[in-house]
Design a protein around this motif. Structure first.
Motif, PDB file in Angstrom:
ATOM      1  N   TRP A  28      -4.399  -7.357   5.542  1.00 56.21           N
ATOM      2  CA  TRP A  28      -4.529  -8.510   4.820  1.00 56.21           C
ATOM      3  C   TRP A  28      -4.361  -8.273   3.291  1.00 56.21           C
ATOM      4  N   THR A  29      -4.171  -9.175   2.506  1.00 56.84           N
ATOM      5  CA  THR A  29      -3.779  -9.196   1.048  1.00 56.84           C
ATOM      6  C   THR A  29      -4.981  -9.707   0.300  1.00 56.84           C
ATOM      7  N   THR A  30      -4.738  -9.640  -1.021  1.00 55.81           N
ATOM      8  CA  THR A  30      -5.701 -10.105  -1.963  1.00 55.81           C
ATOM      9  C   THR A  30      -4.933 -10.644  -3.021  1.00 55.81           C
ATOM     10  N   ASP A  31      -4.970 -12.112  -3.315  1.00 56.44           N
ATOM     11  CA  ASP A  31      -4.024 -12.782  -3.939  1.00 56.44           C
ATOM     12  C   ASP A  31      -2.722 -12.367  -3.863  1.00 56.44           C
ATOM     13  N   GLY A  32      -2.080 -12.239  -2.739  1.00 56.73           N
ATOM     14  CA  GLY A  32      -0.698 -11.968  -2.378  1.00 56.73           C
ATOM     15  C   GLY A  32      -0.490 -10.489  -2.620  1.00 56.73           C
ATOM     16  N   LYS A  33      -1.301  -9.571  -2.968  1.00 61.91           N
ATOM     17  CA  LYS A  33      -1.067  -8.164  -3.278  1.00 61.91           C
ATOM     18  C   LYS A  33      -1.835  -7.593  -2.031  1.00 61.91           C
ATOM     19  N   ARG A  34      -0.776  -6.365  -1.851  1.00 57.31           N
ATOM     20  CA  ARG A  34      -1.324  -5.295  -1.000  1.00 57.31           C
ATOM     21  C   ARG A  34      -2.626  -4.795  -1.144  1.00 57.31           C
ATOM     22  N   CYS A  35      -3.190  -4.443  -0.021  1.00 57.38           N
ATOM     23  CA  CYS A  35      -4.599  -3.879  -0.202  1.00 57.38           C
ATOM     24  C   CYS A  35      -4.457  -2.502   0.560  1.00 57.38           C
ATOM     25  N   LEU A  36      -4.810  -1.110   0.024  1.00 60.46           N
ATOM     26  CA  LEU A  36      -4.690  -0.153   0.140  1.00 60.46           C
ATOM     27  C   LEU A  36      -6.064   0.587   0.248  1.00 60.46           C
ATOM     28  N   LEU A  37      -6.377   1.197   1.457  1.00 63.69           N
ATOM     29  CA  LEU A  37      -7.782   1.879   1.658  1.00 63.69           C
ATOM     30  C   LEU A  37      -7.310   3.275   1.565  1.00 63.69           C
ATOM     31  N   SER A  38      -8.284   3.926   0.691  1.00 66.17           N
ATOM     32  CA  SER A  38      -8.239   5.432   0.597  1.00 66.17           C
ATOM     33  C   SER A  38      -9.574   6.016   0.906  1.00 66.17           C
ATOM     34  N   THR A  39      -9.576   6.947   1.796  1.00 66.51           N
ATOM     35  CA  THR A  39     -10.758   7.396   2.392  1.00 66.51           C
ATOM     36  C   THR A  39     -10.761   8.869   3.019  1.00 66.51           C
ATOM     37  N   ASP A  40     -11.915   9.465   3.069  1.00 66.05           N
ATOM     38  CA  ASP A  40     -11.595  10.960   3.766  1.00 66.05           C
ATOM     39  C   ASP A  40     -12.198  10.694   5.141  1.00 66.05           C
ATOM     40  N   ASN A  41     -12.449   9.533   5.648  1.00 67.33           N
ATOM     41  CA  ASN A  41     -13.077   9.066   6.938  1.00 67.33           C
ATOM     42  C   ASN A  41     -12.093   8.026   7.515  1.00 67.33           C
ATOM     43  N   ALA A  42     -11.149   8.509   8.295  1.00 64.36           N
ATOM     44  CA  ALA A  42      -9.839   7.723   8.878  1.00 64.36           C
ATOM     45  C   ALA A  42     -10.408   6.859   9.956  1.00 64.36           C
TER      46      ALA A  42
END
Length: 128
Positions: A28-42
């Motif tokens: 999904w996007t937020t206001d047309g911008k890409r959303c990236l998830l950075s986590t140590d728990n995939a």
């Protein structure tokens, strides 16, 4: 293989992630911008939610493709019906491409690709 600006930006985004963290492009996007998830728990909650959403998006794409095929086969379909089918197909294609990009980002980078980055301005050698 030449790198595009989006490839370079993605690699820069990934370089800023702390070691041990996994990066994922969310579906999904937020206001047309890409959303990236950075986590140590995939396998965390947001990753599972993203997996479910990707599955839904791909299933919807299949359904829209089937419906659009019927509309396109109908010689009496109105301009509005054709336009609606085209808009929905574009939305589904956008979603499918984002899913493909997300999954591609999570693949390990082969060692020979990293070497190619250093030689990106040199012409490719023929392999015979």
């Amino acid at each position: 293989m030449r790198r595009t600006d989006s490839d370079r930006q993605r690699r820069q985004d990934l370089a800023e992630i702390p070691p041990g963290h996994h990066v994922r492009l969310l579906p999904w996007t937020t206001d047309g911008k890409r959303c990236l998830l950075s986590t140590d728990n995939a396998g965390g909650y947001l990753s599972r939610l993203a997996d479910e959403m990707e599955s839904i998006q791909l299933a919807m794409g299949s359904e829209v493709l089937e419906h659009a095929g019927k509309v396109l086969d109908d010689q009496t379909a109105s301009t509005g019906e054709l336009r609606y089918a085209g808009v929905r197909l574009a939305e589904c294609l956008r979603d499918a491409l984002r899913v493909a990009e997300s999954r591609g980002m999570r693949l390990p980078v082969p060692e020979d690709v990293e070497d190619d980055e250093n030689d990106s301005d040199s012409p490719a050698e023929a392999v015979g």
